[in-house]
Structures are given as C-alpha cells and as structure tokens.
Design a protein around this motif. Structure first.
Motif, PDB file in Angstrom:
ATOM      1  N   ALA A 107      -9.672 -63.152  55.134  1.00  0.00           N
ATOM      2  CA  ALA A 107      -9.554 -62.092  56.135  1.00  0.00           C
ATOM      3  C   ALA A 107      -8.094 -61.776  56.431  1.00  0.00           C
ATOM      4  O   ALA A 107      -7.720 -60.594  56.567  1.00  0.00           O
ATOM      5  N   VAL A 108      -7.252 -62.803  56.538  1.00  0.00           N
ATOM      6  CA  VAL A 108      -5.823 -62.580  56.785  1.00  0.00           C
ATOM      7  C   VAL A 108      -5.203 -61.792  55.630  1.00  0.00           C
ATOM      8  O   VAL A 108      -4.490 -60.801  55.833  1.00  0.00           O
ATOM      9  N   ILE A 109      -5.488 -62.222  54.412  1.00  0.00           N
ATOM     10  CA  ILE A 109      -4.952 -61.540  53.228  1.00  0.00           C
ATOM     11  C   ILE A 109      -5.469 -60.105  53.169  1.00  0.00           C
ATOM     12  O   ILE A 109      -4.714 -59.158  52.895  1.00  0.00           O
ATOM     13  N   TRP A 110      -6.745 -59.937  53.409  1.00  0.00           N
ATOM     14  CA  TRP A 110      -7.397 -58.624  53.355  1.00  0.00           C
ATOM     15  C   TRP A 110      -6.725 -57.652  54.326  1.00  0.00           C
ATOM     16  O   TRP A 110      -6.368 -56.526  53.952  1.00  0.00           O
ATOM     17  N   PHE A 111      -6.534 -58.102  55.569  1.00  0.00           N
ATOM     18  CA  PHE A 111      -5.972 -57.231  56.600  1.00  0.00           C
ATOM     19  C   PHE A 111      -4.498 -56.954  56.354  1.00  0.00           C
ATOM     20  O   PHE A 111      -4.051 -55.801  56.429  1.00  0.00           O
ATOM     21  N   VAL A 112      -3.714 -57.990  56.073  1.00  0.00           N
ATOM     22  CA  VAL A 112      -2.271 -57.812  55.896  1.00  0.00           C
ATOM     23  C   VAL A 112      -1.985 -56.923  54.683  1.00  0.00           C
ATOM     24  O   VAL A 112      -1.146 -56.016  54.755  1.00  0.00           O
ATOM     25  N   SER A 113      -2.681 -57.151  53.576  1.00  0.00           N
ATOM     26  CA  SER A 113      -2.446 -56.337  52.389  1.00  0.00           C
ATOM     27  C   SER A 113      -2.873 -54.899  52.613  1.00  0.00           C
ATOM     28  O   SER A 113      -2.152 -53.951  52.262  1.00  0.00           O
ATOM     29  N   GLY A 114      -4.039 -54.702  53.226  1.00  0.00           N
ATOM     30  CA  GLY A 114      -4.523 -53.343  53.453  1.00  0.00           C
ATOM     31  C   GLY A 114      -3.641 -52.558  54.393  1.00  0.00           C
ATOM     32  O   GLY A 114      -3.283 -51.402  54.121  1.00  0.00           O
ATOM     33  N   LEU A 115      -3.255 -53.180  55.498  1.00  0.00           N
ATOM     34  CA  LEU A 115      -2.399 -52.490  56.461  1.00  0.00           C
ATOM     35  C   LEU A 115      -1.010 -52.244  55.876  1.00  0.00           C
ATOM     36  O   LEU A 115      -0.410 -51.183  56.090  1.00  0.00           O
ATOM     37  N   GLY A 116      -0.506 -53.224  55.111  1.00  0.00           N
ATOM     38  CA  GLY A 116       0.797 -53.037  54.480  1.00  0.00           C
ATOM     39  C   GLY A 116       0.803 -51.871  53.507  1.00  0.00           C
ATOM     40  O   GLY A 116       1.752 -51.065  53.473  1.00  0.00           O
ATOM     41  N   VAL A 117      -0.257 -51.753  52.712  1.00  0.00           N
ATOM     42  CA  VAL A 117      -0.370 -50.623  51.785  1.00  0.00           C
ATOM     43  C   VAL A 117      -0.480 -49.312  52.557  1.00  0.00           C
ATOM     44  O   VAL A 117       0.169 -48.317  52.222  1.00  0.00           O
ATOM     45  N   TRP A 118      -1.285 -49.302  53.597  1.00  0.00           N
ATOM     46  CA  TRP A 118      -1.478 -48.083  54.380  1.00  0.00           C
ATOM     47  C   TRP A 118      -0.147 -47.597  54.984  1.00  0.00           C
ATOM     48  O   TRP A 118       0.105 -46.394  55.072  1.00  0.00           O
ATOM     49  N   LEU A 119       0.703 -48.536  55.370  1.00  0.00           N
ATOM     50  CA  LEU A 119       1.973 -48.173  56.000  1.00  0.00           C
ATOM     51  C   LEU A 119       3.058 -47.779  54.999  1.00  0.00           C
ATOM     52  O   LEU A 119       3.931 -46.965  55.324  1.00  0.00           O
ATOM     53  N   THR A 120       3.030 -48.327  53.782  1.00  0.00           N
ATOM     54  CA  THR A 120       4.194 -48.194  52.894  1.00  0.00           C
ATOM     55  C   THR A 120       3.928 -47.500  51.553  1.00  0.00           C
ATOM     56  O   THR A 120       4.888 -47.141  50.870  1.00  0.00           O
ATOM     57  N   ALA A 121       2.685 -47.340  51.151  1.00  0.00           N
ATOM     58  CA  ALA A 121       2.412 -46.746  49.835  1.00  0.00           C
ATOM     59  C   ALA A 121       2.837 -45.281  49.810  1.00  0.00           C
ATOM     60  O   ALA A 121       2.949 -44.633  50.856  1.00  0.00           O
ATOM     61  N   PRO A 122       3.076 -44.735  48.628  1.00  0.00           N
ATOM     62  CA  PRO A 122       3.510 -43.335  48.519  1.00  0.00           C
ATOM     63  C   PRO A 122       2.456 -42.370  49.069  1.00  0.00           C
ATOM     64  O   PRO A 122       1.256 -42.636  48.985  1.00  0.00           O
ATOM     65  N   PRO A 123       2.891 -41.246  49.615  1.00  0.00           N
ATOM     66  CA  PRO A 123       1.944 -40.253  50.120  1.00  0.00           C
ATOM     67  C   PRO A 123       0.990 -39.775  49.018  1.00  0.00           C
ATOM     68  O   PRO A 123       1.363 -39.705  47.840  1.00  0.00           O
TER      69      PRO A 123
END
Length: 211
Positions: A107-123
């Motif tokens: 759950a920690v990995i799932w949330f941190v990775s998903g939120l990190g991608v949502w914040l930083t991935a290209p538009p």
C-alpha cells in the motif's frame, strides 16, 4: 531454564510461521497476478478502455483514479508478461513476512509511486504497469535488512542488489535521460515508497524490541 524454554518455543513458532507464510505468500501473489491477468483480458476485449480511462494522467482530477488502478493495468500482453516474473518472485519474498505486512508495504509503495507519477509525469501522458510495484518491492527488500538488523534479510538484500540492482540504473537514470517511453517516475517513486516502507518496518521492529 525459562529463557531456554522461551528460546525453543520461539524457534518452533518461527518454523511453523514459515510454513504458514509460504502458503499465504503463494496465495497472496497468486491473487494479485490473477487479477492482473483478468484485467488484461478485459482491457484487451474492450479495446484498451481500462488503460485509457484508469491510467495515471498527471495533474488531472480524473487522472487520480490511476493512483488506485495503474499498478494492475498493462498496455499489452507483452507489457504484462515482462513484469509478471518479477511480480511473482519479489512479491512472494515480501509476502513471506505475512499478509498484513505485505498489504501494508504494498500500500505504501502503491500510494507513493502513484502520487509521485501524478505530480511529476509529463503532461498528457498515461502511466500504467506493475513495474512501480516491482521497483518498490526490490528497494524494500534491499533496505529492509539494514533497518531491522536481521542478518538473513541483509544477505537477501545483497543478493538482490547484485543480481537485480542494475534495474535501478536502467529503469530510472537511463530512462530519465534517454528517449525511452518507460516511466522512470513510476520506477523512482516506487523505489522511494519501498525505502519508506522499509524504514517504517525497521522502526516498528525496534519499538517491539525496546518494549
């Protein structure tokens, strides 16, 4: 004598626990991989509807659904099979700690990775795939032993970094500075989530020891 008895009892409990954990780990990883396969069947039959609508689309409100669904979705059968072996192996190793620990770490990995991608991935990008979990589990297994100070967990971590450590370079650094379509953000934040989970596990273990 009482100390020796407690020691023997502890050893016996660990042997019994290991048998139970192997069964539980196989079941947990089997359910997760089975879910990925079923979702890929649905995705294939629906002309990629799932990946188009439930992947992580950065900095959009609808794209937040991807934080929940992206790690179990894949763009093709090739994409799924490229992740499946490491999902089984690394997921199994993490799940040997028990269902609760496996669920919490994942759950920690799932949330941190998903939120990190949502914040930083290209538009306008869409990110999916279990490699976020793979990088997170790998980082967790490498760091966990040093946090818990468990010799066998340290040995496992060293073996994994020797055999699979190159993934961190190719999946994060090379992907970030190359022209690859691979989501280095998912890998980076997955690994960050794994380290965070390992630190939490180490703190919990030390808290039980001092208590």
């Amino acid at each position: 004598m009482p100390d020796a008895s407690r020691s023997q009892l502890g050893a016996t409990s660990r042997r019994r626990l290991t048998t139970d954990m192997v069964r539980g780990a196989l079941l947990g990883v089997g359910v997760l991989t089975g879910l990925m396969v079923v979702l890929q069947v649905v995705n294939w039959l629906s002309a990629s509807w799932l990946t188009q609508h439930l992947g992580i689309r950065p900095r959009t409100w609808d794209g937040l659904w991807g934080v929940l669904f992206a790690p179990v979705l894949h763009g093709s059968w090739t994409h799924l099979f490229s992740n499946l072996l490491l999902v089984v192996v690394l997921g199994f190793l993490v799940a040997l700690d028990g269902a609760r620990r496996f669920a919490a770490v994942t759950a920690v990995i799932w949330f941190v990775s998903g939120l990190g991608v949502w914040l930083t991935a290209p538009p306008h990008s869409v990110t999916i795939g279990a490699s976020m979990l793979v990088f997170g589990w790998l980082a967790y297994l490498v760091v966990r032993g040093f946090m818990t100070r468990d010799v066998w967990q340290i040995v496992l971590g060293v073996v994994l970094i020797v055999t699979l450590g190159g993934m961190f370079w190719t999946g994060i650094a090379v992907a970030a500075f190359g022209s690859s379509a691979v989501s280095w953000q998912g890998h980076l934040f997955g690994a960050a989530g794994g380290v965070l989970a390992a630190v939490q596990v180490g703190r919990a273990g030390r808290g039980r020891t001092t208590a």
